[in-house]
Design a protein around this motif. Structure first.
Motif, PDB file in Angstrom:
ATOM      1  N   GLY A  26       0.791  -1.228   0.000  1.00 10.58           N
ATOM      2  CA  GLY A  26       0.000   0.000   0.000  1.00 10.58           C
ATOM      3  C   GLY A  26       0.824   1.278   0.000  1.00 10.58           C
ATOM      4  N   ARG A  27       2.152   1.177  -0.170  1.00 10.34           N
ATOM      5  CA  ARG A  27       2.984   2.379  -0.183  1.00 10.34           C
ATOM      6  C   ARG A  27       2.642   3.240  -1.399  1.00 10.34           C
ATOM      7  NH1 ARG A  27       7.918   3.687  -2.620  1.00 10.34           N
ATOM      8  NH2 ARG A  27       8.196   1.575  -3.433  1.00 10.34           N
ATOM      9  N   ARG A  28       2.549   4.570  -1.178  1.00 17.12           N
ATOM     10  CA  ARG A  28       2.350   5.491  -2.295  1.00 17.12           C
ATOM     11  C   ARG A  28       3.707   5.763  -2.928  1.00 17.12           C
ATOM     12  NH1 ARG A  28      -2.231   6.208  -4.395  1.00 17.12           N
ATOM     13  NH2 ARG A  28      -2.155   8.463  -4.672  1.00 17.12           N
ATOM     14  N   GLN A  29       3.754   5.814  -4.253  1.00 15.01           N
ATOM     15  CA  GLN A  29       5.036   6.056  -4.918  1.00 15.01           C
ATOM     16  C   GLN A  29       4.847   7.087  -6.030  1.00 15.01           C
ATOM     17  OE1 GLN A  29       4.432   2.114  -7.747  1.00 15.01           O
ATOM     18  NE2 GLN A  29       6.336   2.341  -6.675  1.00 15.01           N
ATOM     19  N   ILE A  30       5.949   7.739  -6.366  1.00 16.62           N
ATOM     20  CA  ILE A  30       5.884   8.705  -7.461  1.00 16.62           C
ATOM     21  C   ILE A  30       6.732   8.199  -8.617  1.00 16.62           C
ATOM     22  CG2 ILE A  30       6.492  11.045  -8.187  1.00 16.62           C
ATOM     23  CD1 ILE A  30       5.901  11.949  -5.340  1.00 16.62           C
ATOM     24  N   ASN A  31       6.087   7.913  -9.722  1.00 17.12           N
ATOM     25  CA  ASN A  31       6.783   7.454 -10.913  1.00 17.12           C
ATOM     26  C   ASN A  31       6.657   8.519 -11.987  1.00 17.12           C
ATOM     27  OD1 ASN A  31       7.529   4.948  -9.845  1.00 17.12           O
ATOM     28  ND2 ASN A  31       5.479   4.143 -10.254  1.00 17.12           N
ATOM     29  N   LEU A  32       7.804   9.048 -12.403  1.00 20.38           N
ATOM     30  CA  LEU A  32       7.763  10.190 -13.325  1.00 20.38           C
ATOM     31  C   LEU A  32       7.675   9.780 -14.785  1.00 20.38           C
ATOM     32  CD1 LEU A  32      10.353  12.538 -11.606  1.00 20.38           C
ATOM     33  CD2 LEU A  32       7.862  12.610 -11.474  1.00 20.38           C
ATOM     34  N   LEU A  33       8.024   8.521 -15.081  1.00 22.65           N
ATOM     35  CA  LEU A  33       8.075   8.134 -16.487  1.00 22.65           C
ATOM     36  C   LEU A  33       6.767   7.475 -16.912  1.00 22.65           C
ATOM     37  CD1 LEU A  33      11.696   6.732 -16.358  1.00 22.65           C
ATOM     38  CD2 LEU A  33      10.941   9.012 -16.961  1.00 22.65           C
ATOM     39  N   PRO A  34       6.278   7.831 -18.081  1.00 20.66           N
ATOM     40  CA  PRO A  34       5.015   7.246 -18.548  1.00 20.66           C
ATOM     41  C   PRO A  34       5.154   5.737 -18.771  1.00 20.66           C
ATOM     42  CG  PRO A  34       5.783   9.022 -20.007  1.00 20.66           C
ATOM     43  CD  PRO A  34       6.879   8.751 -19.039  1.00 20.66           C
ATOM     44  N   ASP A  35       4.183   4.963 -18.283  1.00 21.96           N
ATOM     45  CA  ASP A  35       4.212   3.501 -18.420  1.00 21.96           C
ATOM     46  C   ASP A  35       4.415   3.074 -19.865  1.00 21.96           C
ATOM     47  OD1 ASP A  35       3.871   3.134 -15.771  1.00 21.96           O
ATOM     48  OD2 ASP A  35       1.695   2.778 -15.874  1.00 21.96           O
ATOM     49  N   GLN A  36       3.728   3.767 -20.766  1.00 19.45           N
ATOM     50  CA  GLN A  36       3.773   3.407 -22.180  1.00 19.45           C
ATOM     51  C   GLN A  36       5.188   3.481 -22.723  1.00 19.45           C
ATOM     52  OE1 GLN A  36       1.100   1.756 -22.502  1.00 19.45           O
ATOM     53  NE2 GLN A  36       1.916   1.447 -24.563  1.00 19.45           N
ATOM     54  N   THR A  37       5.917   4.540 -22.318  1.00 21.19           N
ATOM     55  CA  THR A  37       7.305   4.712 -22.766  1.00 21.19           C
ATOM     56  C   THR A  37       8.170   3.583 -22.223  1.00 21.19           C
ATOM     57  OG1 THR A  37       6.870   7.056 -22.504  1.00 21.19           O
ATOM     58  CG2 THR A  37       9.142   6.426 -22.939  1.00 21.19           C
ATOM     59  N   LEU A  38       7.981   3.271 -20.941  1.00 20.30           N
ATOM     60  CA  LEU A  38       8.789   2.215 -20.329  1.00 20.30           C
ATOM     61  C   LEU A  38       8.511   0.870 -20.976  1.00 20.30           C
ATOM     62  CD1 LEU A  38       8.848   3.008 -16.524  1.00 20.30           C
ATOM     63  CD2 LEU A  38      10.568   3.438 -18.259  1.00 20.30           C
ATOM     64  N   LEU A  39       7.245   0.644 -21.270  1.00 18.66           N
ATOM     65  CA  LEU A  39       6.845  -0.625 -21.879  1.00 18.66           C
ATOM     66  C   LEU A  39       7.487  -0.798 -23.255  1.00 18.66           C
ATOM     67  CD1 LEU A  39       5.024  -2.460 -20.265  1.00 18.66           C
ATOM     68  CD2 LEU A  39       3.091  -1.754 -21.671  1.00 18.66           C
ATOM     69  N   SER A  40       7.480   0.270 -24.049  1.00 18.65           N
ATOM     70  CA  SER A  40       8.043   0.122 -25.393  1.00 18.65           C
ATOM     71  C   SER A  40       9.566   0.037 -25.325  1.00 18.65           C
ATOM     72  CB  SER A  40       7.568   1.236 -26.329  1.00 18.65           C
ATOM     73  OG  SER A  40       8.189   2.430 -26.007  1.00 18.65           O
ATOM     74  N   MET A  41      10.190   0.758 -24.360  1.00 14.33           N
ATOM     75  CA  MET A  41      11.642   0.621 -24.174  1.00 14.33           C
ATOM     76  C   MET A  41      11.976  -0.798 -23.751  1.00 14.33           C
ATOM     77  SD  MET A  41      13.480   3.739 -22.207  1.00 14.33           S
ATOM     78  CE  MET A  41      15.221   3.441 -22.452  1.00 14.33           C
ATOM     79  N   SER A  42      11.110  -1.343 -22.907  1.00 12.70           N
ATOM     80  CA  SER A  42      11.320  -2.691 -22.398  1.00 12.70           C
ATOM     81  C   SER A  42      11.390  -3.696 -23.544  1.00 12.70           C
ATOM     82  CB  SER A  42      10.194  -3.039 -21.432  1.00 12.70           C
ATOM     83  OG  SER A  42      10.170  -4.402 -21.160  1.00 12.70           O
TER      84      SER A  42
END
Ligand SMILES: [Zn+2]
Length: 272
Positions: A26-42
């Protein structure tokens, strides 16, 4: 003044839209990079990795990796569905590969691309031991630790430039940072140890996922004891430099086993 206001608004919007919650803890986190970008880089980095590395030729071991992976995948999907979080797994196309390498390592990229190195198999010993490692790595991925690490790394190394800018102006540093953020840095010249917080979280989630998949979570303490013993040797393997195996960690895992046992018993009694 107007400009400062604009920047403030942009930051505010970023904060609002980049805040998410880690499953189970349940920890709140801050992710600055868009999921879509990370997914395609992945996908790009993963394809590249498979081109540069050789798959194991051992059919039994390869089958074991795919089977343990598929069982943990089902557990993760069930957990996310039960908690109304299935859309966080949107875009996941799971794959489990065993790669021929003496390195002691394993990782999972966003999108569910999991690689286990043959070098870690003598330490995992059996299916349950392998489930410890794969559960832990998959936990890092679904808890979006890579996004947090990549966000922090970009702030530290590039002063927080946008990913799109970094890719254009510093492609090699961005690639190295990416590799390090996802646990395969040593091969590419940059090691980024997971923080204690991320390690604890991945241990916790991984334990529950492996238990739901029908593997006895007690295997986790035994595995990390073997990793700790490995440490007495000369050069620490990559997995150990990113995942330190100390007695505090093993004690923390032991404390989490009773909770995971409830999931294990439920899984055993429902025959899953
Ligand atoms: Zn870890």
């Amino acid at each position: 003044m107007k400009f400062a206001f604009k920047i403030m608004s942009v930051l505010l919007v970023l904060l609002i839209f980049s805040c998410s919650t880690v499953p189970i803890t349940g920890r709140r986190q801050i992710n600055l990079l868009p999921d879509q970008t990370l997914l395609s880089m992945s996908l790009t980095q993963y394809d590249q990795f498979l081109k540069e590395n050789q798959l194991s030729q051992d059919p039994a071991e390869t089958q074991m990796v795919k089977q343990v992976g598929a069982r943990i995948q089902k557990a993760v999907e069930r957990y996310f569905a039960d908690n109304d979080m299935s859309d966080e797994l949107a875009g996941y196309e799971w794959e489990f590969n065993l790669v021929e390498s003496d390195d002691i390592n394993a990782w999972c990229m966003p999108g569910g691309k999991v690689v286990v190195y043959t070098g870690i198999l003598p330490l995992t010993e059996d299916e349950a031991g392998l489930a410890v490692v794969m559960g832990h790595e998959i936990a890092h991925a679904v808890a979006q630790h890579g996004n947090e690490r990549m966000s922090q790394g970009m702030i530290a190394q590039m002063g927080g430039v946008a990913l799109s800018v970094a890719l254009e102006t510093q492609p090699e540093t961005t690639r190295q940072l990416w590799m390090a953020a996802y646990g395969l840095g040593a091969q590419y010249g940059m090691v980024l140890p997971y923080s204690r917080l991320h390690e604890n979280e991945a241990d916790h989630l991984g334990l529950i996922f492996m238990a739901m998949a029908g593997y006895d979570p007690h295997a986790a303490t035994a595995f990390w004891q073997r990793m700790a013993a490995q440490k007495q040797g000369q050069a620490p393997p990559e997995f150990l430099s990113t995942h330190p195996a100390d007695q505090t960690r093993i004690k923390n895992i032991a404390a989490l086993v009773p909770e995971a046992m409830r999931y294990y018993k439920a899984a055993s009694s429902s025959g899953r």
